[in-house]
Structures are given as C-alpha cells and as structure tokens.
Design a protein around this motif. Structure first.
Motif, PDB file in Angstrom:
ATOM      1  N   ARG A  57     -23.044 -26.176   0.942  1.00 30.90           N
ATOM      2  CA  ARG A  57     -22.483 -26.036   2.272  1.00 30.90           C
ATOM      3  C   ARG A  57     -20.880 -26.261   2.680  1.00 30.90           C
ATOM      4  O   ARG A  57     -20.443 -25.335   3.167  1.00 30.90           O
ATOM      5  N   ARG A  58     -20.396 -27.321   2.063  1.00 33.31           N
ATOM      6  CA  ARG A  58     -19.030 -27.532   2.010  1.00 33.31           C
ATOM      7  C   ARG A  58     -18.177 -26.611   1.481  1.00 33.31           C
ATOM      8  O   ARG A  58     -17.231 -26.050   2.053  1.00 33.31           O
ATOM      9  N   PHE A  59     -18.678 -25.947   0.123  1.00 32.42           N
ATOM     10  CA  PHE A  59     -17.872 -24.927  -0.395  1.00 32.42           C
ATOM     11  C   PHE A  59     -17.963 -23.561   0.421  1.00 32.42           C
ATOM     12  O   PHE A  59     -16.999 -23.134   0.628  1.00 32.42           O
ATOM     13  N   ARG A  60     -19.061 -23.071   0.858  1.00 34.70           N
ATOM     14  CA  ARG A  60     -18.999 -22.225   1.599  1.00 34.70           C
ATOM     15  C   ARG A  60     -18.247 -22.093   3.100  1.00 34.70           C
ATOM     16  O   ARG A  60     -17.642 -21.272   3.538  1.00 34.70           O
ATOM     17  N   ALA A  61     -18.291 -23.346   3.385  1.00 32.84           N
ATOM     18  CA  ALA A  61     -17.481 -23.469   4.639  1.00 32.84           C
ATOM     19  C   ALA A  61     -15.834 -23.221   4.496  1.00 32.84           C
ATOM     20  O   ALA A  61     -15.324 -22.842   5.303  1.00 32.84           O
ATOM     21  N   GLU A  62     -15.366 -23.782   3.320  1.00 30.46           N
ATOM     22  CA  GLU A  62     -14.133 -23.817   3.142  1.00 30.46           C
ATOM     23  C   GLU A  62     -13.637 -22.514   2.332  1.00 30.46           C
ATOM     24  O   GLU A  62     -12.752 -22.001   2.711  1.00 30.46           O
ATOM     25  N   ALA A  63     -14.590 -22.021   1.558  1.00 31.75           N
ATOM     26  CA  ALA A  63     -13.927 -20.847   0.693  1.00 31.75           C
ATOM     27  C   ALA A  63     -14.516 -19.407   1.559  1.00 31.75           C
ATOM     28  O   ALA A  63     -14.219 -18.426   1.006  1.00 31.75           O
ATOM     29  N   GLY A  64     -15.776 -19.561   1.915  1.00 25.11           N
ATOM     30  CA  GLY A  64     -16.406 -18.307   2.583  1.00 25.11           C
ATOM     31  C   GLY A  64     -17.077 -17.507   1.595  1.00 25.11           C
ATOM     32  O   GLY A  64     -17.698 -16.447   1.897  1.00 25.11           O
ATOM     33  N   MET A  65     -17.451 -18.247   0.479  1.00 22.60           N
ATOM     34  CA  MET A  65     -18.403 -17.559  -0.747  1.00 22.60           C
ATOM     35  C   MET A  65     -19.074 -18.618  -1.503  1.00 22.60           C
ATOM     36  O   MET A  65     -18.860 -19.897  -1.124  1.00 22.60           O
ATOM     37  N   ALA A  66     -20.078 -18.454  -2.041  1.00 24.93           N
ATOM     38  CA  ALA A  66     -20.816 -19.019  -2.833  1.00 24.93           C
ATOM     39  C   ALA A  66     -20.061 -19.762  -4.050  1.00 24.93           C
ATOM     40  O   ALA A  66     -19.210 -18.854  -4.535  1.00 24.93           O
ATOM     41  N   PRO A  67     -20.265 -20.970  -4.494  1.00 27.42           N
ATOM     42  CA  PRO A  67     -19.727 -21.364  -5.954  1.00 27.42           C
ATOM     43  C   PRO A  67     -19.954 -20.527  -7.149  1.00 27.42           C
ATOM     44  O   PRO A  67     -18.903 -20.110  -7.736  1.00 27.42           O
ATOM     45  N   ILE A 116       0.941  -1.073  -0.100  1.00 27.47           N
ATOM     46  CA  ILE A 116       0.179  -0.077  -0.050  1.00 27.47           C
ATOM     47  C   ILE A 116       0.910   1.123  -0.120  1.00 27.47           C
ATOM     48  O   ILE A 116       1.545   1.746   1.098  1.00 27.47           O
ATOM     49  N   ASP A 117       0.859   2.072  -1.298  1.00 23.43           N
ATOM     50  CA  ASP A 117       1.749   3.188  -1.253  1.00 23.43           C
ATOM     51  C   ASP A 117       0.946   4.457  -0.564  1.00 23.43           C
ATOM     52  O   ASP A 117       1.832   5.286  -0.456  1.00 23.43           O
ATOM     53  N   ARG A 118      -0.199   4.503  -0.849  1.00 21.49           N
ATOM     54  CA  ARG A 118      -0.804   5.798  -0.335  1.00 21.49           C
ATOM     55  C   ARG A 118      -2.288   5.620  -0.109  1.00 21.49           C
ATOM     56  O   ARG A 118      -3.160   4.516  -0.509  1.00 21.49           O
ATOM     57  N   GLY A 119      -2.792   6.207   1.055  1.00 24.50           N
ATOM     58  CA  GLY A 119      -3.864   6.087   1.567  1.00 24.50           C
ATOM     59  C   GLY A 119      -4.314   4.934   2.236  1.00 24.50           C
ATOM     60  O   GLY A 119      -3.269   4.499   2.947  1.00 24.50           O
ATOM     61  N   GLY A 120      -5.565   4.219   2.168  1.00 24.90           N
ATOM     62  CA  GLY A 120      -5.808   3.118   3.133  1.00 24.90           C
ATOM     63  C   GLY A 120      -7.165   2.469   2.690  1.00 24.90           C
ATOM     64  O   GLY A 120      -7.909   2.919   1.838  1.00 24.90           O
ATOM     65  N   GLY A 121      -7.780   1.622   3.609  1.00 25.32           N
ATOM     66  CA  GLY A 121      -8.922   1.334   3.352  1.00 25.32           C
ATOM     67  C   GLY A 121      -9.071  -0.001   4.209  1.00 25.32           C
ATOM     68  O   GLY A 121      -8.425  -0.313   5.324  1.00 25.32           O
ATOM     69  N   SER A 122     -10.131  -0.798   3.971  1.00 29.15           N
ATOM     70  CA  SER A 122     -10.525  -2.083   4.902  1.00 29.15           C
ATOM     71  C   SER A 122     -11.022  -3.275   3.925  1.00 29.15           C
ATOM     72  O   SER A 122     -11.468  -2.985   2.529  1.00 29.15           O
ATOM     73  N   PHE A 123     -10.961  -4.362   4.502  1.00 25.01           N
ATOM     74  CA  PHE A 123     -11.510  -5.568   3.824  1.00 25.01           C
ATOM     75  C   PHE A 123     -11.731  -6.683   4.912  1.00 25.01           C
ATOM     76  O   PHE A 123     -11.438  -6.832   5.950  1.00 25.01           O
ATOM     77  N   ARG A 124     -12.785  -7.731   4.427  1.00 27.61           N
ATOM     78  CA  ARG A 124     -13.167  -8.655   5.183  1.00 27.61           C
ATOM     79  C   ARG A 124     -12.843 -10.032   4.670  1.00 27.61           C
ATOM     80  O   ARG A 124     -12.905  -9.994   3.078  1.00 27.61           O
ATOM     81  N   CYS A 125     -12.056 -10.812   5.339  1.00 30.17           N
ATOM     82  CA  CYS A 125     -11.971 -12.222   4.694  1.00 30.17           C
ATOM     83  C   CYS A 125     -11.806 -13.169   6.025  1.00 30.17           C
ATOM     84  O   CYS A 125     -11.600 -12.787   7.229  1.00 30.17           O
ATOM     85  N   SER A 126     -12.322 -14.579   5.758  1.00 32.75           N
ATOM     86  CA  SER A 126     -12.206 -15.576   6.707  1.00 32.75           C
ATOM     87  C   SER A 126     -12.826 -14.981   8.221  1.00 32.75           C
ATOM     88  O   SER A 126     -12.507 -15.281   9.182  1.00 32.75           O
ATOM     89  N   GLY A 127     -14.229 -14.244   7.714  1.00 33.04           N
ATOM     90  CA  GLY A 127     -14.642 -13.894   9.027  1.00 33.04           C
ATOM     91  C   GLY A 127     -14.411 -12.884   9.893  1.00 33.04           C
ATOM     92  O   GLY A 127     -14.766 -12.572  10.997  1.00 33.04           O
ATOM     93  N   ALA A 128     -13.318 -12.081   9.370  1.00 33.39           N
ATOM     94  CA  ALA A 128     -12.615 -10.969  10.186  1.00 33.39           C
ATOM     95  C   ALA A 128     -12.488  -9.686   9.192  1.00 33.39           C
ATOM     96  O   ALA A 128     -12.149  -9.807   8.023  1.00 33.39           O
ATOM     97  N   GLY A 129     -12.645  -8.443   9.928  1.00 34.41           N
ATOM     98  CA  GLY A 129     -12.410  -7.352   9.180  1.00 34.41           C
ATOM     99  C   GLY A 129     -10.929  -7.005   9.375  1.00 34.41           C
ATOM    100  O   GLY A 129     -10.058  -7.077  10.441  1.00 34.41           O
TER     101      GLY A 129
END
Length: 262
Positions: free
Chosen positions: A187-197, A30-43
C-alpha cells in the motif's frame, strides 16, 4: 563531487512503454514526432520541440504517436542536482512537459557536448548551465519525505535492491527488511511510487543493465549480474522498458560522461 550523466538517442515507431521507473532524473528533448505518457495519475502529451521531465523513481508508461518519435534523453543523478542547486531536498516539477525554447536549446547543446570531444571543463559548464535553467525556471519545493510524513519507502527499497541486484527479491524479503507487513509495504509503496514493488525492481534491473551494456559487457553476463534468469529474460524486459533489444543497445551504446559539479 563526481557524478555521471548518461545520454541516449532513440528513434521509435509505434512503441508502447510499460509502466516502469528510473532511479535518477530522466530528462528528454523531443526532436521529431510526439506521443504521450502517464505519471502521477495524469496524462501528458508531448510534441517536437518540447522537454519532458520525470522525477526519480516516478512510475510512468507511454507510447510514441502515429508518426513515431525521435528524442534525446539525459539520466541525471539526484545527488548532482542537489549539489548543483545547493538544495537539501529534491525539487519538484508541477508540469512534466515543458514548452521552453531556451531549455530545449540549452539541453540540446549539452547533449551534443556530452557526445563530443569538448574539454571536460567546457562540458561541465554547458551541462550545468542547461540544468540550472531547467530547474531554476520550472522546479520548486522538495520531496525528501513521502507525503504521509513517513520516511520514503521507495528510497529504502531502492537501497535494498541495489545491494542484492544479482539475487532473487520477493515482496516478503522487502517487507521483512523494512519491518512492515507485505500488505502495508504494498500500500505504501504504491501510494508513494505509483507502481508495485515488482515493477520497480524490474525497472531498476533494466537501468543497471543499460549502464553495463554501455560499458561493453556481454549480454549474457549482464543478465546474470542484474538478476535476470537468463539472457532471454533480460531481453524481454529490456525491450519493453527501453524500446530496443539489448543487442541493439550494445551496438549503439548510450554515452556516459563523468564530471564535477563543484
């Protein structure tokens, strides 16, 4: 073994990224500015000078902060990391945002080298040095199996999608291929990837589209080759996931560089 690292530089103002995933490791300085993201259930929040890391196929969304963001990213194949580290599994990062001046400096140098005219052997040494520090200092463990002990559903879906990228793909198609019920696959895909197929399939199509555009393939041809209904369909999803239109990306292509890891 020959692998490819793709680099990209973007400056965005107020863009919000939908939930998506990338096939390979996605690393950014990150060279300038900032922001946020969510992954694996955390911000996660990031600022200028930080390094962000996303695992292969890891679902995430995000947004640039009020002041916008300028960042340089790397897309690194998983096979290259395994070869470089001599690991049988995939390393795992506990933290997705890193405050490490050495990592930032070495990755910045690698990005410049990949976008310059350095002789191939020197480019190899610079990128391997940067990634070796990043993974050696911050990663541990492996992720060869899904957490429930089953073989990775995401990996199997990824292989299926890659073999039929220009064709329509439905949940029923994926379920039949994996010999699972559609509900079990979901169910398995969402549990593993955190998103729908479906979200993963769109992400994968956009990832491949990026590579084709970087090689100068016309937008309309790219849309057909990666399975979108038409150019406008590609443009809509591409802008949501990447942050710019295919036309802009075609005029300012990512830089891909092939090199040997050993």
């Amino acid at each position: 073994m020959l692998d490819v690292v793709e680099t990209l530089t973007l400056a965005l103002d107020g863009h919000r990224f939908p939930r998506h995933a990338h096939e390979h490791w996605s690393i950014a300085v990150i060279d300038r500015g900032g922001g946020s993201f969510r992954c694996s259930g955390a911000g996660h929040r990031f600022t200028s000078g930080s390094v962000t890391v996303l695992h292969p196929s890891e679902a995430h969304d995000g947004a640039a902060g009020p002041a916008g963001i300028r960042y340089r990213s790397f897309t690194v194949p998983e096979a290259m990391i395994k070869d470089m580290l001599g690991a049988s599994g995939t390393p795992s990062f506990g933290n997705r945002v890193l405050q490490d001046d050495t990592a930032y400096t070495r990755l910045s140098r690698a990005h410049c080298a990949l976008n310059g005219n350095h002789p191939d052997p020197w480019v190899d040494e610079i990128i391997v040095d940067a990634l070796d520090h990043l993974f050696g200092a911050h990663a541990s463990g492996g992720r060869g199996q899904a957490s429930n002990g089953h073989p990775s559903v995401v990996a199997a879906v990824g292989r299926y999608v890659d073999e039929r990228l220009d064709s329509p793909i439905t949940l029923a198609d994926l379920a039949a291929h994996l010999e699972l019920s559609p509900a079990m696959l979901l169910r398995r895909f969402r549990a593993e990837a955190g998103m729908a197929p479906y979200e993963y399939v769109v992400s994968r199509r956009v990832d491949v589209a990026r590579g084709l555009l970087a090689c100068g393939v016309p937008i309309a041809d790219v849309a057909v080759r990666v399975g979108f209904a038409d150019q406008s369909h590609l443009t809509r999803h591409f802008k949501r996931v990447v942050g710019v239109t295919p036309g802009y990306y075609l005029r300012h292509p990512a830089v891909s560089r092939s090199f040997k890891t050993g």
